[in-house]
Design a protein around this motif. Structure first.
Motif, PDB file in Angstrom:
ATOM      1  N   LYS A  31       0.829  -1.209   0.000  1.00 24.14           N
ATOM      2  CA  LYS A  31       0.000   0.000   0.000  1.00 24.14           C
ATOM      3  C   LYS A  31       0.864   1.260   0.000  1.00 24.14           C
ATOM      4  O   LYS A  31       0.604   2.224  -0.728  1.00 24.14           O
ATOM      5  CB  LYS A  31      -0.927   0.005   1.225  1.00 24.14           C
ATOM      6  N   LEU A  32       1.906   1.261   0.816  1.00 26.54           N
ATOM      7  CA  LEU A  32       2.765   2.442   0.886  1.00 26.54           C
ATOM      8  C   LEU A  32       3.513   2.659  -0.430  1.00 26.54           C
ATOM      9  O   LEU A  32       3.647   3.781  -0.907  1.00 26.54           O
ATOM     10  CB  LEU A  32       3.746   2.320   2.054  1.00 26.54           C
ATOM     11  N   ALA A  33       3.977   1.552  -1.037  1.00 22.46           N
ATOM     12  CA  ALA A  33       4.670   1.674  -2.326  1.00 22.46           C
ATOM     13  C   ALA A  33       3.701   2.200  -3.386  1.00 22.46           C
ATOM     14  O   ALA A  33       4.054   3.055  -4.213  1.00 22.46           O
ATOM     15  CB  ALA A  33       5.241   0.321  -2.740  1.00 22.46           C
ATOM     16  N   ALA A  52       3.961   5.385   7.868  1.00 17.47           N
ATOM     17  CA  ALA A  52       5.271   4.895   7.424  1.00 17.47           C
ATOM     18  C   ALA A  52       6.316   5.197   8.491  1.00 17.47           C
ATOM     19  O   ALA A  52       7.148   4.352   8.826  1.00 17.47           O
ATOM     20  CB  ALA A  52       5.664   5.545   6.093  1.00 17.47           C
ATOM     21  N   GLY A  53       6.260   6.405   9.045  1.00 20.20           N
ATOM     22  CA  GLY A  53       7.214   6.783  10.086  1.00 20.20           C
ATOM     23  C   GLY A  53       7.070   5.899  11.304  1.00 20.20           C
ATOM     24  O   GLY A  53       8.053   5.438  11.882  1.00 20.20           O
ATOM     25  N   ARG A  54       5.821   5.655  11.661  1.00 24.36           N
ATOM     26  CA  ARG A  54       5.544   4.835  12.833  1.00 24.36           C
ATOM     27  C   ARG A  54       6.047   3.411  12.630  1.00 24.36           C
ATOM     28  O   ARG A  54       6.399   2.719  13.576  1.00 24.36           O
ATOM     29  CB  ARG A  54       4.035   4.851  13.086  1.00 24.36           C
ATOM     30  N   GLN A  58      11.682   5.429   7.400  1.00 26.79           N
ATOM     31  CA  GLN A  58      12.012   6.837   7.386  1.00 26.79           C
ATOM     32  C   GLN A  58      12.057   7.428   5.980  1.00 26.79           C
ATOM     33  O   GLN A  58      11.511   8.500   5.729  1.00 26.79           O
ATOM     34  CB  GLN A  58      13.358   7.028   8.083  1.00 26.79           C
ATOM     35  N   ASP A  59      12.703   6.727   5.068  1.00 30.47           N
ATOM     36  CA  ASP A  59      12.823   7.240   3.703  1.00 30.47           C
ATOM     37  C   ASP A  59      11.458   7.393   3.059  1.00 30.47           C
ATOM     38  O   ASP A  59      11.170   8.382   2.387  1.00 30.47           O
ATOM     39  CB  ASP A  59      13.668   6.288   2.841  1.00 30.47           C
ATOM     40  N   MET A  60      10.636   6.372   3.260  1.00 33.26           N
ATOM     41  CA  MET A  60       9.283   6.384   2.709  1.00 33.26           C
ATOM     42  C   MET A  60       8.517   7.580   3.263  1.00 33.26           C
ATOM     43  O   MET A  60       7.882   8.329   2.539  1.00 33.26           O
ATOM     44  CB  MET A  60       8.604   5.073   3.098  1.00 33.26           C
ATOM     45  N   THR A  89      18.796   3.378  24.014  1.00 28.38           N
ATOM     46  CA  THR A  89      17.341   3.444  24.165  1.00 28.38           C
ATOM     47  C   THR A  89      16.712   3.633  22.788  1.00 28.38           C
ATOM     48  O   THR A  89      16.515   4.750  22.341  1.00 28.38           O
ATOM     49  CB  THR A  89      16.931   4.644  25.050  1.00 28.38           C
ATOM     50  N   PRO A  90      16.417   2.540  22.110  1.00 28.50           N
ATOM     51  CA  PRO A  90      15.863   2.665  20.754  1.00 28.50           C
ATOM     52  C   PRO A  90      14.491   3.330  20.779  1.00 28.50           C
ATOM     53  O   PRO A  90      13.793   3.296  21.785  1.00 28.50           O
ATOM     54  CB  PRO A  90      15.717   1.205  20.290  1.00 28.50           C
ATOM     55  N   LYS A  91      14.123   3.954  19.667  1.00 26.85           N
ATOM     56  CA  LYS A  91      12.768   4.484  19.553  1.00 26.85           C
ATOM     57  C   LYS A  91      11.784   3.318  19.438  1.00 26.85           C
ATOM     58  O   LYS A  91      12.152   2.207  19.106  1.00 26.85           O
ATOM     59  CB  LYS A  91      12.646   5.351  18.290  1.00 26.85           C
ATOM     60  N   GLN A  92      10.543   3.629  19.666  1.00 29.26           N
ATOM     61  CA  GLN A  92       9.505   2.608  19.645  1.00 29.26           C
ATOM     62  C   GLN A  92       9.430   1.921  18.281  1.00 29.26           C
ATOM     63  O   GLN A  92       9.036   0.778  18.184  1.00 29.26           O
ATOM     64  CB  GLN A  92       8.165   3.245  20.016  1.00 29.26           C
ATOM     65  N   ASN A  93       9.805   2.617  17.227  1.00 27.00           N
ATOM     66  CA  ASN A  93       9.730   1.992  15.907  1.00 27.00           C
ATOM     67  C   ASN A  93      11.032   1.276  15.547  1.00 27.00           C
ATOM     68  O   ASN A  93      11.314   1.052  14.378  1.00 27.00           O
ATOM     69  CB  ASN A  93       9.351   3.027  14.846  1.00 27.00           C
TER      70      ASN A  93
END
Ligand code: MN
Length: 743
Positions: free
Chosen positions: A136-138, A170-172, A176-178, A297-301
């Motif tokens: 879907k994102l593509a 997409a960010g969530r 990131q690039d998308m 501490t990684p981000k949630q994503n």
């Protein structure tokens, strides 16, 4: 235009044992089904699924996903059916294509309630299989890249949907690039002027600083080589939307934005990340407050990197992101990175996309669908969560609470439980008492201090960032305000019935509710409290024969009634009666205290003034809130107050902030009956002056044969002073009565 054999070749490069037959079969089927259909730009329709598939090869996805990309519009736009696809390609691919068909029908920028429902369907569809989301994102990315061919009236809606839903999604999901590309493309269409301006400025800047990026790259690489660290450095100028966003969020002008350049340092291991950090921090000065360690501490994503900003080569402020190859892959492809086809180097942790953090966020969000019953609240909640990065905090017992960035302890309290939020009065963060407005950081341990009796202050609504907290505060505030008003309303009714010699009880209201236009007794009582329903209307409804005894408001003196003392025919007579001494005393004080009045209870931010008849220290006074004007002070005896009888919420309890005379005179008004004989006026004026009062104006209200009624506006120190003056005036043989006027 992408060709089928190029596509197969691309997949072949990262997956040598690719099932070419499947890809070819999907291509041929899609081409036959789309037949002579064309895109808005005139290209054959098949170019679109091919490009979508090509985007997915960049993420190195498996051939099933690529095949789904090729087939994604067949059920929707052609005679193809789910059964046919199941039969030809298997049920797996059939399910995915059908999932995409469902999503494509959802309108995500429609009316709020509808939008919430659709967003919910979208999340449900993609939660079944991450590949639906990837395709879907593509699909959306390719449509956005070719958006300028679409009729202008359709563009805004597609761009808005992309900016609001797909880019944050997409960010969530860590892509990131998308997300960046979707945002940049939407920005062009949604805010063309801003896009033009920022792009132009960036262009000028890159011309001015031509070669700077390459120069910094070389310098950084040389430094790492010198230290024996193998690293790849790539620099870039930030994109228009990311610059625009920063200008907005920090209210900066373009010139004030110093970190237009970002550099990525990609190294081989986590150890090397910290070594690289040490090297740059030793060499250049660090911009304070910009260091963030998303590796520990990684981000949630699942995003991991070290961020820092230095005053780098050429004295340029430079933002650095330091990460490993694998971290870079996850930063670019997010959830897709876990779905990537892996060759046998075995370097990956082997987590399935379904098990990634980003994906478990999605599952949690969907769980909330079953809890929440209000689609709008869900929308607010989900949208906010989409837009914010998250912070992770802990309860004292170690329970992890994920919150959007910017969240406060109040959000935290509500995230744990609504009751805890409602009764929250304070907080300890990492063992220290902190203000409730503190923004939480990753890893904070948050303890909520509660009180048994507490209603969340309405102002909290402005402080919190989670939809859940906001909705709960709104609910609690509404209930509390209603309770307050109904208590107040009850007291008003009781009082006004008592005045009329009757008694009031709730049961009396029942039978007359319909006449007052209410359905519930409590609603009617609260309306009295709010001043929306007058107590006299309730009285008349219950006792129809009752004559409401209004306090007679004295007729205000009309212009015709005013006489000029000097002309005897009649207009206002002004006596310039201030003595020099008192004037200077007054002015000195005024200069000191400006307009500050010695009134307690009004609050310092509200402007305070007196009613026309004034008030003096010692008077019992009441403040009346006048919208847009501030508070007007009246003596309690003022008939003006009856005007506000039915609006008790405008009444403010005020007191003098002084007991007796200060160094300022106050205005008051008296009325006298004087005997008409020569010299009366002079005698009155002299008595007033002798008492150290000032006359502002003296008006002859009524002149009869024997008597003249005089109204005098005075300036006196306080009530004691005024009373003394009244006594002296009464003592004059020419004066028959003296009375204070309150209006
Ligand atoms: Mn499509």
């Amino acid at each position: 235009m992408m060709r089928q054999y190029e596509l197969v070749e691309r997949v072949h490069q990262y997956k040598p044992d690719v099932n070419e037959a499947l890809l070819n079969k999907a291509y041929v089927y899609a081409m036959q089904k789309h037949g002579k259909q064309t895109r808005a730009n005139g290209d054959p329709y098949i170019s679109h699924p091919l490009e979508v598939a090509a985007i997915l090869t960049e993420m190195r996805l498996d051939e099933a996903t690529i095949a789904v990309a090729l087939l994604h519009d067949t059920i929707e736009d052609t005679t193809a059916t789910r059964d046919e696809i199941d039969e030809l390609f298997g049920e797996d691919i059939g399910t995915l294509v059908e999932g995409l068909t469902k999503i494509s029908k959802l309108d995500l920028v429609s009316k709020r309630a509808k939008q919430a429902e659709n967003l919910r369907k979208l999340l449900l569809a993609i939660s079944d299989d991450v590949r639906v989301l990837l395709v879907k994102l593509a699909d959306r990315l390719h449509n956005m890249r070719t958006l300028s061919f679409v009729p202008p009236e359709k563009r805004a809606r597609i761009a808005e949907e992309t900016m609001d839903i797909y880019a944050p999604l997409a960010g969530r999901m860590g892509m990131q690039d998308m997300r960046d590309e979707l945002e940049e493309l939407s920005f062009q269409h949604l805010n063309a002027d801003a896009y033009e301006t920022v792009t132009q400025r960036l262009l000028e800047l890159s011309e001015k600083n031509s070669g700077l990026i390459r120069k910094i790259e070389i310098e950084l690489e040389a430094l790492f080589e010198e230290q024996g660290l193998s690293a790849t450095v790539t620099g870039r100028q930030k994109k228009p939307y990311s610059v625009f966003k920063k200008m907005q969020s920090k209210s900066l002008s373009f010139e004030q934005l110093s970190d237009i350049y970002g550099f990525r340092i990609i190294v081989n291991s986590i150890d090397d990340c910290y070594r690289a950090l040490g090297i740059v921090h030793t060499r250049w000065s660090v911009v304070p407050g910009r260091f963030k360690d998303y590796i520990s501490t990684p981000k949630q994503n699942d995003y991991r990197s070290i961020h820092t900003t230095i005053i780098g080569p050429s004295r340029q402020r430079v933002e650095l992101q330091i990460r490993t190859v694998r971290m870079h892959e996850i930063a670019e492809y997010g959830v897709a990175a876990h779905a990537v086809y892996k060759d046998d180097d075995g370097s990956d942790s082997g987590i399935l996309p379904q098990d990634s953090n980003a994906y478990s966020w999605l599952r949690r969000t969907i769980e909330q669908l079953s809890i929440g019953d209000n689609p709008e609240e869900f929308l607010e909640h989900t949208k906010l969560e989409l837009f914010h990065d998250q912070v992770f905090c802990f309860t004292p017992k170690g329970q992890l609470i994920a919150l959007p960035r910017g969240a406060t302890p109040i959000d935290f309290a509500y995230a744990v439980h609504t009751d805890i939020g409602d009764t929250c009065v304070g907080t300890k963060i990492n063992g220290r008492i902190m203000p409730l407005v503190t923004q939480l950081s990753n890893g904070d341990e948050v303890e909520i201090i509660r009180s048994g009796v507490q209603v969340p202050p309405p102002a909290w609504e402005e402080i919190v960032v989670t939809g859940k907290a906001r909705a709960a505060i709104r609910r609690a505030t509404r209930a509390a305000v209603r309770k307050q008003y109904s208590g107040l309303g009850y007291r008003i009714l009781e009082r006004s019935f008592n005045r009329a010699g009757k008694s009031f009880s709730r049961d009396q209201l029942g039978p007359v509710l319909h006449r007052l236009g209410f359905k519930e007794v409590e609603d009617a009582i609260a309306a009295v409290g709010r001043g929306e329903l007058a107590s006299k209307d309730v009285m008349i409804a219950i006792h129809p024969d009752h004559q409401h005894d209004r306090v007679p408001v004295k007729q205000s003196t009309s212009d015709e009634g005013w006489f000029n003392l000097r002309s005897a025919a009649g207009m206002i007579f002004r006596i310039p009666g201030r003595s020099k001494a008192s004037k200077s005393r007054r002015d000195k004080k005024a200069a000191n205290a400006a307009d500050a009045l010695p009134i307690r209870g009004a609050g310092s931010d509200v402007s305070v003034s007196f009613g026309a008849a004034g008030a003096v220290p010692g008077d019992r006074i009441i403040g009346i809130m006048e919208p847009g004007k501030g508070i007007t002070i009246y003596p309690i005896q003022s008939p003006m107050l009856t005007k506000y009888d039915d609006e008790p919420d405008r009444w403010i309890d005020v007191r003098w902030d002084m007991d007796e005379a200060g160094s300022k005179r106050f205005h008051s008004r008296i009325s006298m009956n004087a005997i008409n004989e020569p010299g009366t006026l002079a005698e009155v004026a002299q008595t007033i002056a002798a008492s150290d009062s000032n006359i502002r104006t003296l008006t002859m209200v009524r002149v009869a044969d024997d008597f003249t009624e005089m109204n005098v506006d005075l300036e006196v120190w306080d009530l004691k002073h005024l009373n003394k003056l009244v006594t002296s005036l009464k003592a004059l043989s020419c004066i028959s009565t003296v009375a204070r006027l309150y209006e």
